[in-house]
Design an enzyme around this catalytic site. Structure first.
Site, PDB file in Angstrom:
ATOM      1  CG  ASP A  64     -65.763  -5.363 -19.837  1.00  0.00           C
ATOM      2  OD1 ASP A  64     -66.221  -6.328 -19.221  1.00  0.00           O
ATOM      3  OD2 ASP A  64     -64.642  -5.351 -20.363  1.00  0.00           O
ATOM      4  CB  THR A  97     -61.917  -6.455 -15.464  1.00  0.00           C
ATOM      5  OG1 THR A  97     -63.256  -6.093 -15.768  1.00  0.00           O
ATOM      6  CG2 THR A  97     -61.476  -7.521 -16.423  1.00  0.00           C
ATOM      7  CB  THR A  98     -64.811  -3.633 -11.993  1.00  0.00           C
ATOM      8  OG1 THR A  98     -65.254  -3.601 -13.337  1.00  0.00           O
ATOM      9  CG2 THR A  98     -64.954  -2.266 -11.385  1.00  0.00           C
TER      10      THR A  98
HETATM   11  N1  LIG Z   1     -77.625  -9.900  -7.792  1.00  0.00           N
HETATM   12  C1  LIG Z   1     -76.493  -9.480  -7.230  1.00  0.00           C
HETATM   13  N2  LIG Z   1     -76.469  -9.049  -5.971  1.00  0.00           N
HETATM   14  C2  LIG Z   1     -75.334  -8.616  -5.405  1.00  0.00           C
HETATM   15  N3  LIG Z   1     -74.154  -8.582  -6.028  1.00  0.00           N
HETATM   16  C3  LIG Z   1     -74.105  -9.012  -7.288  1.00  0.00           C
HETATM   17  C4  LIG Z   1     -75.266  -9.486  -7.961  1.00  0.00           C
HETATM   18  N4  LIG Z   1     -74.911  -9.833  -9.221  1.00  0.00           N
HETATM   19  C5  LIG Z   1     -73.581  -9.588  -9.327  1.00  0.00           C
HETATM   20  N5  LIG Z   1     -73.090  -9.099  -8.175  1.00  0.00           N
HETATM   21  C6  LIG Z   1     -71.707  -8.737  -7.858  1.00  0.00           C
HETATM   22  O1  LIG Z   1     -71.232  -7.754  -8.747  1.00  0.00           O
HETATM   23  C7  LIG Z   1     -69.810  -7.851  -8.807  1.00  0.00           C
HETATM   24  C8  LIG Z   1     -69.335  -7.842 -10.232  1.00  0.00           C
HETATM   25  O2  LIG Z   1     -69.633  -6.628 -10.830  1.00  0.00           O
HETATM   26  P1  LIG Z   1     -69.067  -6.234 -12.247  1.00  0.00           P
HETATM   27  O3  LIG Z   1     -69.547  -4.858 -12.533  1.00  0.00           O
HETATM   28  O4  LIG Z   1     -69.398  -7.298 -13.226  1.00  0.00           O
HETATM   29  O5  LIG Z   1     -67.521  -6.156 -12.019  1.00  0.00           O
HETATM   30  P2  LIG Z   1     -66.337  -7.070 -12.548  1.00  0.00           P
HETATM   31  O6  LIG Z   1     -65.766  -6.299 -13.684  1.00  0.00           O
HETATM   32  O7  LIG Z   1     -65.406  -7.138 -11.390  1.00  0.00           O
HETATM   33  O8  LIG Z   1     -66.886  -8.385 -12.941  1.00  0.00           O
HETATM   34  C9  LIG Z   1     -69.441  -9.149  -8.129  1.00  0.00           C
HETATM   35  O9  LIG Z   1     -68.915  -8.876  -6.854  1.00  0.00           O
HETATM   36  C10 LIG Z   1     -70.746  -9.871  -8.043  1.00  0.00           C
HETATM   37  O10 LIG Z   1     -70.783 -10.789  -6.970  1.00  0.00           O
END
Ligand SMILES: Nc1ncnc2c1ncn2[C@@H]1O[C@H](COP(=O)(O)OP(=O)(O)O)[C@@H](O)[C@H]1O
Ligand SMILES: [Mg+2]
Length: 543
Positions: A64, A97-98
């Site tokens: 996170d 957040t990332t």
């Molecule tokens: N199955 C998937 N395939 C491709 N991208 C995905 C998938 N699931 C989530 N994402 C992408 O991962 C990113 C979010 O990653 P995450 O590590 O949760 O970061 P954040 O802290 O920004 O939420 C988003 O751009 C989301 O669209």
């Protein structure tokens, strides 16, 4: 130091550090980019986790962004501002957040390149501001309206939010729990939907496995019934909430009691006991069958209550008392003598159950049907903690869509589409500002690029393919398919996100990077630049 009519004037205190102009800017930008770089590898489903060890040796394992940045002790004042992006994102929308921080880093990186090509920061700032306004319009157009009661959509969004977290095998049931609990607490006031996530009680208990995590309609209190002779479960219960002790009150230190005969001692003790009895009788007479006391309940009171088959729980946390009050509609009472039926709350079932090795009290079928709790189980403390953070993201995402029923494709698809449309817009602006808007547009592609990189794919090839797809009609939802390494339609794949996440991400990323760009003078008190989290912070230079 400034010269005034040839006389040097010393303005700053001795030991003050000062960085000015290009130098200050470059240094700030570099520090901010370093923050973004630090969390870059955690983005997306194939992102890695970070292990954080605090000064006491406590370990947190998480993916996170907000948690990571919150835990690391960043010293650079500009870098601290980057951390604010993550915090703002977390508070406002609970996910992304990332994404927001790496977009912020990318915007600054592009800005630095422009500065190196002698574009003045003011022009970059103006371009970025225009780009942000236009981006919001574009995103609103790209977004698809959904039915906010469509559980399938809500679940897909919850799963997308949880994809990047290491809770293996339980995304489906967790998504189900998130959707159910949010739909249960929606408060309809006219057209307005009020959803207060804090109303959902999250209880963590180590032991068992993540798949034992359950949604409970009611409140859970991590306490035990005080006396073995009290019933373990009662139906249709009147509940009293008390925040005064049920104990023989100890006399104050400096109170002096003159006792002249053994008789008086007996009478004194009897009187003390009578006072307690009167309190207990008040409870019994009110009709309460379960009492939750914020303070202690002594042996005498316990056995008196047990004799009446009343359930009693002591030393309940204030926050739990408030939750109980909301759920059962009981008032929290201090003066027991005035306790009446009206002060009592109600619940269909109060019972003590074993969870793992401990007992917990479950208060279900409450007067307020909106009272919900989630009991998270898991083998290790780290697992349970990360599960809580994950669930929190999922709850926020579902809430966001119920609030504002618009979604975007994930997997970088929306960033690429936005980038493309923004570049088209830039050409209508012309001049150096066009350069800045184009730089802004390219900066957004950091999201798909990083997703691909983290999945071990070639980001350059993939980006070329994705851009080509976005030039075709119906190509706007094409994003990174991390399984095949090829472009896929993210909405069809069910990889969807609330519109507000990306809206907020670009908003705070642009604001903070602009703030950092505007600073051309860093004046730090002696030791200020080296101070830890609590040390003095450089205020942003506003106009
Ligand atoms: N199955 C998937 N395939 C491709 N991208 C995905 C998938 N699931 C989530 N994402 C992408 O991962 C990113 C979010 O990653 P995450 O590590 O949760 O970061 P954040 O802290 O920004 O939420 C988003 O751009 C989301 O669209
Ligand atoms: Mg996320």
């Amino acid at each position: 130091m400034v010269q005034f009519s040839g006389v040097p004037v010393i303005v700053l205190k001795e030991g003050t550090e000062r960085r000015q102009g290009r130098n200050a800017q470059k240094n700030n930008i570099a520090a901010s980019i370093a923050v973004a770089e630090a969390i870059r590898t955690t983005l997306g489903p194939k992102g890695m986790d970070k292990m954080l060890v605090d000064s006491l040796g406590d370990v947190t394992i998480t993916n996170d962004g907000a948690t990571i940045l919150d835990e690391i002790d960043v010293q650079h004042p500009a870098a601290k501002m980057m951390i604010e992006i993550a915090k703002t994102q977390d508070i406002r929308v609970g996910d992304g957040t990332t994404t927001s921080v790496i977009i912020g880093g990318s915007l600054l990186k592009s800005a630095q390149e422009l500065i190196d090509q002698s574009v003045h920061p003011t022009i970059i700032l103006r371009g970025y501001r225009k780009a942000l306004i236009k981006s919001k319009d574009i995103l609103k157009k790209i977004a698809e309206k959904v039915d906010s009661s469509d559980k399938k959509i809500l679940k897909q969004a919850a799963i997308t939010a949880m994809n990047s977290k290491s809770i293996v095998g339980v995304r489906e049931p967790f998504a189900e729990i998130a959707v159910k609990s949010i739909l249960q607490i929606v408060d309809l006031r006219g057209d307005l939907k009020i959803i207060d996530i804090d109303q959902i009680q999250i209880i963590k208990k180590e032991g068992g496995s993540l798949s034992d995590t359950e949604l409970i309609n009611g409140i859970i209190i991590d306490k035990e019934i005080v006396h073995p002779m009290m019933p373990k479960s009662l139906k249709n219960v009147k509940i009293a909430l008390i925040d005064t002790p049920l104990e023989i009150e100890k006399t104050e230190f400096d109170a002096e009691i003159k006792i002249q005969s053994p008789d008086q001692i007996t009478r004194f003790l009897e009187e003390e006991e009578n006072m307690l009895k009167r309190k207990v009788s008040a409870i019994i007479n009110s009709g309460a069958k379960a009492i939750f006391c914020q303070k202690g309940i002594d042996d005498k009171a316990q056995s008196l209550l047990a004799r009446e088959n009343i359930i009693a729980i002591r030393r309940v946390k204030r926050s739990d008392m408030e939750k109980l009050s909301r759920a059962t509609k009981a008032k929290i009472i201090t003066n027991l003598v005035e306790l009446t039926l009206e002060d009592l709350g109600a619940s269909g079932l109060v019972e003590e159950k074993k969870v793992g090795t401990d007992n917990m009290i479950f208060i279900s079928e409450c007067s307020d049907p909106k009272a919900v709790s989630i009991l998270i189980r898991g083998g290790l403390e780290h697992v349970v903690d990360e599960a809580e953070r994950t669930l929190n993201d999922a709850l926020c995402v579902v809430r966001n869509i119920v609030h504002n029923p618009y979604i975007l494709g994930g997997g970088g698809s929306s960033e690429i589409e936005l980038s493309k449309q923004l570049r088209d817009f830039a050409t209508t602006i012309g001049g150096r500002e066009q350069l800045a808007i184009e730089a802004y547009a390219y900066s957004l592609e950091v999201v798909p690029t990083t997703l691909a990189e983290n999945a071990g794919l070639d980001p350059v090839d993939l980006l070329v393919e994705l851009r080509a797809k976005h030039d075709t009609p119906d190509g706007k939802a094409m994003g990174v398919n991390i399984q095949t390494g090829k472009p896929s339609n993210m909405i069809e794949e069910g990889v969807i996100e609330p519109l507000v996440i990306l809206m907020q991400a670009i908003q705070s990323a642009t604001e903070v990077s602009s703030m950092i760009l505007k600073i051309d003078d860093v004046i730090a008190a002696s030791g200020g630049m080296k101070a830890g989290a609590g040390g003095p912070q450089m205020p942003p230079d506003m106009d």
